[in-house]
Write a protein that holds these residues in place. Structure first.
Motif, PDB file in Angstrom:
ATOM      1  N   THR A   8      -6.523   8.939   2.291  1.00 15.05           N
ATOM      2  CA  THR A   8      -5.070   9.056   2.247  1.00 15.05           C
ATOM      3  C   THR A   8      -4.531   8.185   1.114  1.00 15.05           C
ATOM      4  OG1 THR A   8      -4.891   9.570   4.589  1.00 15.05           O
ATOM      5  CG2 THR A   8      -2.943   8.613   3.544  1.00 15.05           C
ATOM      6  N   LYS A   9      -3.817   8.816   0.198  1.00 22.12           N
ATOM      7  CA  LYS A   9      -3.252   8.116  -0.953  1.00 22.12           C
ATOM      8  C   LYS A   9      -1.953   8.787  -1.352  1.00 22.12           C
ATOM      9  CE  LYS A   9      -7.030   5.603  -2.468  1.00 22.12           C
ATOM     10  NZ  LYS A   9      -7.673   5.401  -1.218  1.00 22.12           N
ATOM     11  N   LEU A  10      -0.969   7.973  -1.691  1.00 20.17           N
ATOM     12  CA  LEU A  10       0.315   8.458  -2.173  1.00 20.17           C
ATOM     13  C   LEU A  10       0.851   9.566  -1.273  1.00 20.17           C
ATOM     14  CD1 LEU A  10      -0.541   8.413  -5.989  1.00 20.17           C
ATOM     15  CD2 LEU A  10       0.719   6.684  -4.708  1.00 20.17           C
ATOM     16  N   LYS A  11       1.056  10.780  -1.829  1.00 17.84           N
ATOM     17  CA  LYS A  11       1.666  11.869  -1.049  1.00 17.84           C
ATOM     18  C   LYS A  11       0.646  12.702  -0.277  1.00 17.84           C
ATOM     19  CE  LYS A  11       1.695  15.390  -4.615  1.00 17.84           C
ATOM     20  NZ  LYS A  11       2.480  16.433  -5.233  1.00 17.84           N
ATOM     21  N   MET A  12      -0.625  12.276  -0.256  1.00 20.46           N
ATOM     22  CA  MET A  12      -1.677  13.033   0.413  1.00 20.46           C
ATOM     23  C   MET A  12      -2.104  12.330   1.690  1.00 20.46           C
ATOM     24  SD  MET A  12      -5.198  13.595   1.057  1.00 20.46           S
ATOM     25  CE  MET A  12      -6.348  12.986  -0.128  1.00 20.46           C
ATOM     26  N   LEU A  13      -1.993  13.049   2.800  1.00 16.93           N
ATOM     27  CA  LEU A  13      -2.434  12.543   4.096  1.00 16.93           C
ATOM     28  C   LEU A  13      -3.710  13.273   4.486  1.00 16.93           C
ATOM     29  CD1 LEU A  13      -2.074  10.905   6.715  1.00 16.93           C
ATOM     30  CD2 LEU A  13      -0.640  12.787   7.571  1.00 16.93           C
ATOM     31  N   GLU A  28       2.413   9.189  18.133  1.00 19.12           N
ATOM     32  CA  GLU A  28       2.204   7.800  17.710  1.00 19.12           C
ATOM     33  C   GLU A  28       1.505   7.671  16.355  1.00 19.12           C
ATOM     34  OE1 GLU A  28       0.211   5.862  20.974  1.00 19.12           O
ATOM     35  OE2 GLU A  28       1.764   6.497  22.389  1.00 19.12           O
ATOM     36  N   VAL A  29       0.799   8.713  15.916  1.00 17.07           N
ATOM     37  CA  VAL A  29       0.030   8.593  14.671  1.00 17.07           C
ATOM     38  C   VAL A  29       0.441   9.667  13.659  1.00 17.07           C
ATOM     39  CG1 VAL A  29      -2.285   8.581  13.648  1.00 17.07           C
ATOM     40  CG2 VAL A  29      -1.940   7.609  15.924  1.00 17.07           C
ATOM     41  N   PHE A  30       0.177  10.924  13.980  1.00 17.23           N
ATOM     42  CA  PHE A  30       0.284  11.999  13.006  1.00 17.23           C
ATOM     43  C   PHE A  30       1.727  12.253  12.551  1.00 17.23           C
ATOM     44  CE2 PHE A  30      -0.674  16.687  12.009  1.00 17.23           C
ATOM     45  CZ  PHE A  30      -1.214  16.387  10.775  1.00 17.23           C
ATOM     46  N   ILE A  31       2.634  12.513  13.474  1.00 15.56           N
ATOM     47  CA  ILE A  31       4.017  12.831  13.095  1.00 15.56           C
ATOM     48  C   ILE A  31       4.714  11.653  12.417  1.00 15.56           C
ATOM     49  CG2 ILE A  31       6.313  13.417  14.020  1.00 15.56           C
ATOM     50  CD1 ILE A  31       4.889  15.433  15.856  1.00 15.56           C
ATOM     51  N   PRO A  32       4.580  10.416  12.908  1.00 18.89           N
ATOM     52  CA  PRO A  32       5.216   9.310  12.176  1.00 18.89           C
ATOM     53  C   PRO A  32       4.717   9.187  10.732  1.00 18.89           C
ATOM     54  CG  PRO A  32       4.639   8.593  14.378  1.00 18.89           C
ATOM     55  CD  PRO A  32       4.020   9.955  14.186  1.00 18.89           C
ATOM     56  N   LYS A  33       3.422   9.382  10.509  1.00 22.89           N
ATOM     57  CA  LYS A  33       2.878   9.280   9.146  1.00 22.89           C
ATOM     58  C   LYS A  33       3.376  10.438   8.289  1.00 22.89           C
ATOM     59  CE  LYS A  33       0.341   7.286   6.036  1.00 22.89           C
ATOM     60  NZ  LYS A  33       0.719   5.995   5.468  1.00 22.89           N
ATOM     61  N   LEU A  34       3.403  11.650   8.835  1.00 17.40           N
ATOM     62  CA  LEU A  34       3.946  12.786   8.094  1.00 17.40           C
ATOM     63  C   LEU A  34       5.404  12.542   7.715  1.00 17.40           C
ATOM     64  CD1 LEU A  34       2.492  15.768  10.157  1.00 17.40           C
ATOM     65  CD2 LEU A  34       1.921  15.217   7.781  1.00 17.40           C
ATOM     66  N   ASN A  35       6.199  12.098   8.674  1.00 13.89           N
ATOM     67  CA  ASN A  35       7.615  11.824   8.398  1.00 13.89           C
ATOM     68  C   ASN A  35       7.785  10.760   7.326  1.00 13.89           C
ATOM     69  OD1 ASN A  35       8.963  13.690  10.052  1.00 13.89           O
ATOM     70  ND2 ASN A  35       8.710  12.385  11.846  1.00 13.89           N
ATOM     71  N   GLN A  36       6.974   9.717   7.377  1.00 13.95           N
ATOM     72  CA  GLN A  36       7.046   8.646   6.385  1.00 13.95           C
ATOM     73  C   GLN A  36       6.765   9.196   4.987  1.00 13.95           C
ATOM     74  OE1 GLN A  36       3.963   5.686   6.761  1.00 13.95           O
ATOM     75  NE2 GLN A  36       4.370   4.906   4.717  1.00 13.95           N
ATOM     76  N   LEU A  37       5.721   9.992   4.852  1.00 11.78           N
ATOM     77  CA  LEU A  37       5.362  10.532   3.542  1.00 11.78           C
ATOM     78  C   LEU A  37       6.389  11.539   3.040  1.00 11.78           C
ATOM     79  CD1 LEU A  37       1.503  10.933   3.947  1.00 11.78           C
ATOM     80  CD2 LEU A  37       2.741   9.160   2.698  1.00 11.78           C
ATOM     81  N   ILE A  38       6.905  12.385   3.919  1.00  8.29           N
ATOM     82  CA  ILE A  38       7.934  13.351   3.520  1.00  8.29           C
ATOM     83  C   ILE A  38       9.186  12.623   3.057  1.00  8.29           C
ATOM     84  CG2 ILE A  38       9.514  15.130   4.405  1.00  8.29           C
ATOM     85  CD1 ILE A  38       7.094  16.074   6.177  1.00  8.29           C
ATOM     86  N   GLU A  39       9.566  11.578   3.773  1.00 10.73           N
ATOM     87  CA  GLU A  39      10.742  10.799   3.375  1.00 10.73           C
ATOM     88  C   GLU A  39      10.528  10.133   2.021  1.00 10.73           C
ATOM     89  OE1 GLU A  39      13.019   6.891   5.004  1.00 10.73           O
ATOM     90  OE2 GLU A  39      12.617   8.459   6.477  1.00 10.73           O
ATOM     91  N   LYS A  43       7.863  16.695  -0.941  1.00  7.62           N
ATOM     92  CA  LYS A  43       6.734  17.579  -0.605  1.00  7.62           C
ATOM     93  C   LYS A  43       5.435  16.776  -0.605  1.00  7.62           C
ATOM     94  CE  LYS A  43       8.578  21.985  -1.993  1.00  7.62           C
ATOM     95  NZ  LYS A  43       8.145  23.055  -1.126  1.00  7.62           N
ATOM     96  N   ILE A  44       4.588  17.080   0.383  1.00  8.85           N
ATOM     97  CA  ILE A  44       3.330  16.360   0.531  1.00  8.85           C
ATOM     98  C   ILE A  44       2.159  17.333   0.636  1.00  8.85           C
ATOM     99  CG2 ILE A  44       4.460  14.384   1.622  1.00  8.85           C
ATOM    100  CD1 ILE A  44       3.319  15.418   4.333  1.00  8.85           C
ATOM    101  N   THR A  45       0.947  16.759   0.587  1.00  6.56           N
ATOM    102  CA  THR A  45      -0.262  17.538   0.815  1.00  6.56           C
ATOM    103  C   THR A  45      -0.990  16.944   2.019  1.00  6.56           C
ATOM    104  OG1 THR A  45      -1.587  16.207  -0.713  1.00  6.56           O
ATOM    105  CG2 THR A  45      -0.473  18.131  -1.628  1.00  6.56           C
TER     106      THR A  45
END
Length: 120
Positions: A8-13, A28-39, A43-45
């Motif tokens: 996981t680096k920069l915009k890539m999870l 507790e893990v997946f959605i919070p990390k996705l939201n953080q990267l999208i914010e 756009k993310i990968t």
């Protein structure tokens, strides 16, 4: 269980799914990390690696996955799905119609190729 992979680096999870994915994994893990990267990046990968012990989702986790994917269908540039049972491949092919990003499916043995693709 879901764990964030060291790739996981920069915009890539990159995440690894093992055994059964739970509501807690998503909340507790997946959605919070996705939201953080999208914010942070817009756009993310995403790379989702299903290991050989993956057995599926709890119903609440499956619902979270579906709901998040639909709500954020415009927020993904690329999604790589790696490994898992054959039904994961079919579910991914159906889900690809509900996102604007590119979706590719890889065999577990092609994990490094999938990582390279989502990093491009």
């Amino acid at each position: 269980m879901i764990e964030i992979m060291p790739e996981t680096k920069l915009k890539m999870l990159a995440v690894k799914a093992k055994e059964k994915l739970t509501y807690e994994d998503y909340e507790e893990v997946f959605i919070p990390k996705l939201n953080q990267l999208i914010e942070e990046y817009g756009k993310i990968t995403v790379l989702m690696y299903f290991d050989e012990n993956f057995t599926g989702w709890e119903p609440e986790a499956a619902w979270d996955d579906t709901k998040f994917g639909i709500e954020h269908r415009n927020d993904f540039e690329k999604i790589a799905v790696v490994g898992g049972p054959k039904w994961v491949e079919w579910a991914t092919r159906i889900g690809a119609y509900f996102t604007d990003g590119q979706v590719k499916i890889y065999e577990a043995s092609d994990l490094q190729a999938a990582i390279s693709w989502v990093k491009e």
